[in-house]
Design a protein around this motif. Structure first.
Motif, PDB file in Angstrom:
ATOM      1  N   ALA A  86       0.899  -1.258  -0.348  1.00  0.00           N
ATOM      2  CA  ALA A  86      -0.090   0.236  -0.176  1.00  0.00           C
ATOM      3  C   ALA A  86       0.875   1.498  -0.117  1.00  0.00           C
ATOM      4  O   ALA A  86       0.653   2.095  -0.366  1.00  0.00           O
ATOM      5  CB  ALA A  86      -0.531  -0.002   0.973  1.00  0.00           C
ATOM      6  N   VAL A  87       1.950   1.602   0.761  1.00  0.00           N
ATOM      7  CA  VAL A  87       2.451   2.391   0.750  1.00  0.00           C
ATOM      8  C   VAL A  87       3.445   3.179  -0.545  1.00  0.00           C
ATOM      9  O   VAL A  87       3.114   4.136  -1.378  1.00  0.00           O
ATOM     10  CB  VAL A  87       3.731   2.590   1.909  1.00  0.00           C
ATOM     11  N   PRO A  88       3.789   1.603  -0.685  1.00  0.00           N
ATOM     12  CA  PRO A  88       4.957   2.527  -2.085  1.00  0.00           C
ATOM     13  C   PRO A  88       3.629   2.504  -3.608  1.00  0.00           C
ATOM     14  O   PRO A  88       3.536   4.097  -4.108  1.00  0.00           O
ATOM     15  CB  PRO A  88       5.174   0.772  -3.136  1.00  0.00           C
ATOM     16  N   SER A  89       2.835   2.017  -3.210  1.00  0.00           N
ATOM     17  CA  SER A  89       1.424   2.288  -4.547  1.00  0.00           C
ATOM     18  C   SER A  89       1.033   3.301  -3.959  1.00  0.00           C
ATOM     19  O   SER A  89       0.626   4.698  -4.927  1.00  0.00           O
ATOM     20  CB  SER A  89       0.694   1.629  -4.497  1.00  0.00           C
ATOM     21  N   ARG A  90       0.491   3.912  -2.886  1.00  0.00           N
ATOM     22  CA  ARG A  90      -0.504   5.148  -2.645  1.00  0.00           C
ATOM     23  C   ARG A  90       0.905   6.498  -2.931  1.00  0.00           C
ATOM     24  O   ARG A  90       1.098   7.342  -3.805  1.00  0.00           O
ATOM     25  CB  ARG A  90       0.261   4.848  -1.126  1.00  0.00           C
ATOM     26  N   LYS A  91       2.186   5.782  -2.986  1.00  0.00           N
ATOM     27  CA  LYS A  91       2.928   7.430  -2.902  1.00  0.00           C
ATOM     28  C   LYS A  91       3.492   7.265  -4.356  1.00  0.00           C
ATOM     29  O   LYS A  91       3.288   8.834  -5.039  1.00  0.00           O
ATOM     30  CB  LYS A  91       4.830   6.548  -2.751  1.00  0.00           C
ATOM     31  N   ARG A  92       2.855   5.715  -5.301  1.00  0.00           N
ATOM     32  CA  ARG A  92       3.382   6.808  -7.223  1.00  0.00           C
ATOM     33  C   ARG A  92       2.216   7.554  -6.968  1.00  0.00           C
ATOM     34  O   ARG A  92       2.014   8.085  -8.482  1.00  0.00           O
ATOM     35  CB  ARG A  92       3.243   5.581  -7.566  1.00  0.00           C
ATOM     36  N   ARG A  93       1.181   7.054  -6.525  1.00  0.00           N
ATOM     37  CA  ARG A  93      -0.663   7.779  -6.741  1.00  0.00           C
ATOM     38  C   ARG A  93      -0.926   8.878  -6.629  1.00  0.00           C
ATOM     39  O   ARG A  93      -0.589   9.808  -7.441  1.00  0.00           O
ATOM     40  CB  ARG A  93      -1.586   6.952  -6.549  1.00  0.00           C
ATOM     41  N   LYS A  94       0.353   9.103  -5.549  1.00  0.00           N
ATOM     42  CA  LYS A  94       0.169  10.912  -5.362  1.00  0.00           C
ATOM     43  C   LYS A  94       1.144  11.473  -5.702  1.00  0.00           C
ATOM     44  O   LYS A  94       0.629  12.687  -5.908  1.00  0.00           O
ATOM     45  CB  LYS A  94       1.205  10.814  -3.746  1.00  0.00           C
ATOM     46  N   ARG A  95       2.694  10.995  -6.264  1.00  0.00           N
ATOM     47  CA  ARG A  95       3.479  11.314  -7.294  1.00  0.00           C
ATOM     48  C   ARG A  95       2.488  12.205  -9.014  1.00  0.00           C
ATOM     49  O   ARG A  95       2.833  12.633  -9.071  1.00  0.00           O
ATOM     50  CB  ARG A  95       3.962  10.264  -7.582  1.00  0.00           C
ATOM     51  N   VAL A  96       2.207  10.934  -9.055  1.00  0.00           N
ATOM     52  CA  VAL A  96       1.043  11.061 -10.659  1.00  0.00           C
ATOM     53  C   VAL A  96      -0.027  11.989 -10.560  1.00  0.00           C
ATOM     54  O   VAL A  96       0.029  13.152 -11.576  1.00  0.00           O
ATOM     55  CB  VAL A  96      -0.175   9.736 -11.235  1.00  0.00           C
ATOM     56  N   LEU A  97      -0.871  11.743  -9.196  1.00  0.00           N
ATOM     57  CA  LEU A  97      -1.587  13.471  -9.282  1.00  0.00           C
ATOM     58  C   LEU A  97      -1.447  14.735  -9.431  1.00  0.00           C
ATOM     59  O   LEU A  97      -1.363  15.708  -9.081  1.00  0.00           O
ATOM     60  CB  LEU A  97      -2.172  12.814  -7.693  1.00  0.00           C
ATOM     61  N   ARG A  98       0.170  14.704  -8.625  1.00  0.00           N
ATOM     62  CA  ARG A  98       0.729  16.197  -7.726  1.00  0.00           C
ATOM     63  C   ARG A  98       1.821  15.957  -9.981  1.00  0.00           C
ATOM     64  O   ARG A  98       1.309  17.524  -9.848  1.00  0.00           O
ATOM     65  CB  ARG A  98       1.640  15.860  -7.293  1.00  0.00           C
ATOM     66  N   GLN A  99       1.551  15.478 -10.357  1.00  0.00           N
ATOM     67  CA  GLN A  99       2.100  16.308 -12.015  1.00  0.00           C
ATOM     68  C   GLN A  99       0.915  16.411 -12.537  1.00  0.00           C
ATOM     69  O   GLN A  99       1.360  17.264 -13.151  1.00  0.00           O
ATOM     70  CB  GLN A  99       3.127  14.327 -12.380  1.00  0.00           C
ATOM     71  N   ALA A 100      -0.089  15.744 -11.841  1.00  0.00           N
ATOM     72  CA  ALA A 100      -1.418  16.692 -12.788  1.00  0.00           C
ATOM     73  C   ALA A 100      -1.775  17.230 -12.430  1.00  0.00           C
ATOM     74  O   ALA A 100      -3.412  17.749 -12.947  1.00  0.00           O
ATOM     75  CB  ALA A 100      -2.526  14.715 -13.069  1.00  0.00           C
ATOM     76  N   LYS A 101      -1.889  18.017 -11.771  1.00  0.00           N
ATOM     77  CA  LYS A 101      -2.056  19.142 -10.837  1.00  0.00           C
ATOM     78  C   LYS A 101      -1.785  20.480 -12.135  1.00  0.00           C
ATOM     79  O   LYS A 101      -1.662  20.456 -12.801  1.00  0.00           O
ATOM     80  CB  LYS A 101      -1.281  19.789  -9.665  1.00  0.00           C
ATOM     81  N   GLY A 102      -3.324  20.766 -11.686  1.00  0.00           N
ATOM     82  CA  GLY A 102      -3.471  22.360 -12.945  1.00  0.00           C
ATOM     83  C   GLY A 102      -3.977  21.391 -14.623  1.00  0.00           C
ATOM     84  O   GLY A 102      -4.263  22.157 -15.210  1.00  0.00           O
ATOM     85  N   PHE A 103      -4.116  20.103 -14.503  1.00  0.00           N
ATOM     86  CA  PHE A 103      -4.820  19.295 -15.555  1.00  0.00           C
ATOM     87  C   PHE A 103      -6.299  20.098 -15.643  1.00  0.00           C
ATOM     88  O   PHE A 103      -6.624  20.101 -14.151  1.00  0.00           O
ATOM     89  CB  PHE A 103      -5.422  18.128 -16.077  1.00  0.00           C
ATOM     90  N   ARG A 104      -7.315  19.822 -16.169  1.00  0.00           N
ATOM     91  CA  ARG A 104      -8.731  20.023 -16.480  1.00  0.00           C
ATOM     92  C   ARG A 104      -9.863  19.418 -16.009  1.00  0.00           C
ATOM     93  O   ARG A 104      -9.271  18.319 -16.518  1.00  0.00           O
ATOM     94  CB  ARG A 104      -8.976  20.982 -17.991  1.00  0.00           C
ATOM     95  N   GLY A 105     -10.318  19.086 -14.947  1.00  0.00           N
ATOM     96  CA  GLY A 105     -11.411  18.434 -14.780  1.00  0.00           C
ATOM     97  C   GLY A 105     -11.085  17.044 -14.338  1.00  0.00           C
ATOM     98  O   GLY A 105     -10.325  16.962 -13.676  1.00  0.00           O
TER      99      GLY A 105
END
Length: 116
Positions: free
Chosen positions: A6-25
């Motif tokens: 859980a910890v590494p996969s959550r970290k990976r998902r958080k990183r991707v969502l941080r990179q997607a910050k500012g994308f629409r919708g």
């Protein structure tokens, strides 16, 4: 005891969502959409870095050519003359000279004329 990833996969998902910050919708909110959007953005960023180099060289060529035309000379003649004269100066510096120091650029044009 059962171990989870859980910890590494959550970290990976958080990183991707941080990179997607500012994308629409939903591309910035939902992980499955964010993965695709971030992959696409990274691919375009890679291509953009290569294109930037081409665009700058084109800009330098245009600036050098404009300064050459003002001195009744052609860009191709200038490059050929400088090569024959043994003057090793790149287009970035030539373009900067053409804009900031026209007198020095004119001297280079004279050198190129003499070498042709």
């Amino acid at each position: 005891m059962r171990t989870t990833y859980a910890v590494p996969s959550r970290k990976r998902r958080k990183r991707v969502l941080r990179q997607a910050k500012g994308f629409r919708g939903n591309r910035s909110k939902l992980i499955r959409m964010a993965y695709g959007a971030v992959d696409h953005a990274m691919a375009n960023a890679f291509v953009g870095r290569k294109q930037k180099k081409r665009q700058y060289r084109s800009l330098w060529t245009q600036r050098i050519n404009a300064a050459c035309r003002a001195a009744d000379f052609k860009y191709s003649w200038l490059i050929d003359g400088l090569n024959k004269a043994g003057v090793e100066i790149n287009r970035k510096v030539l373009a900067d000279l053409a804009v900031t120091d026209p007198a020095a650029f004119t001297q280079l044009v004279e050198q190129a004329k003499a070498a042709r």
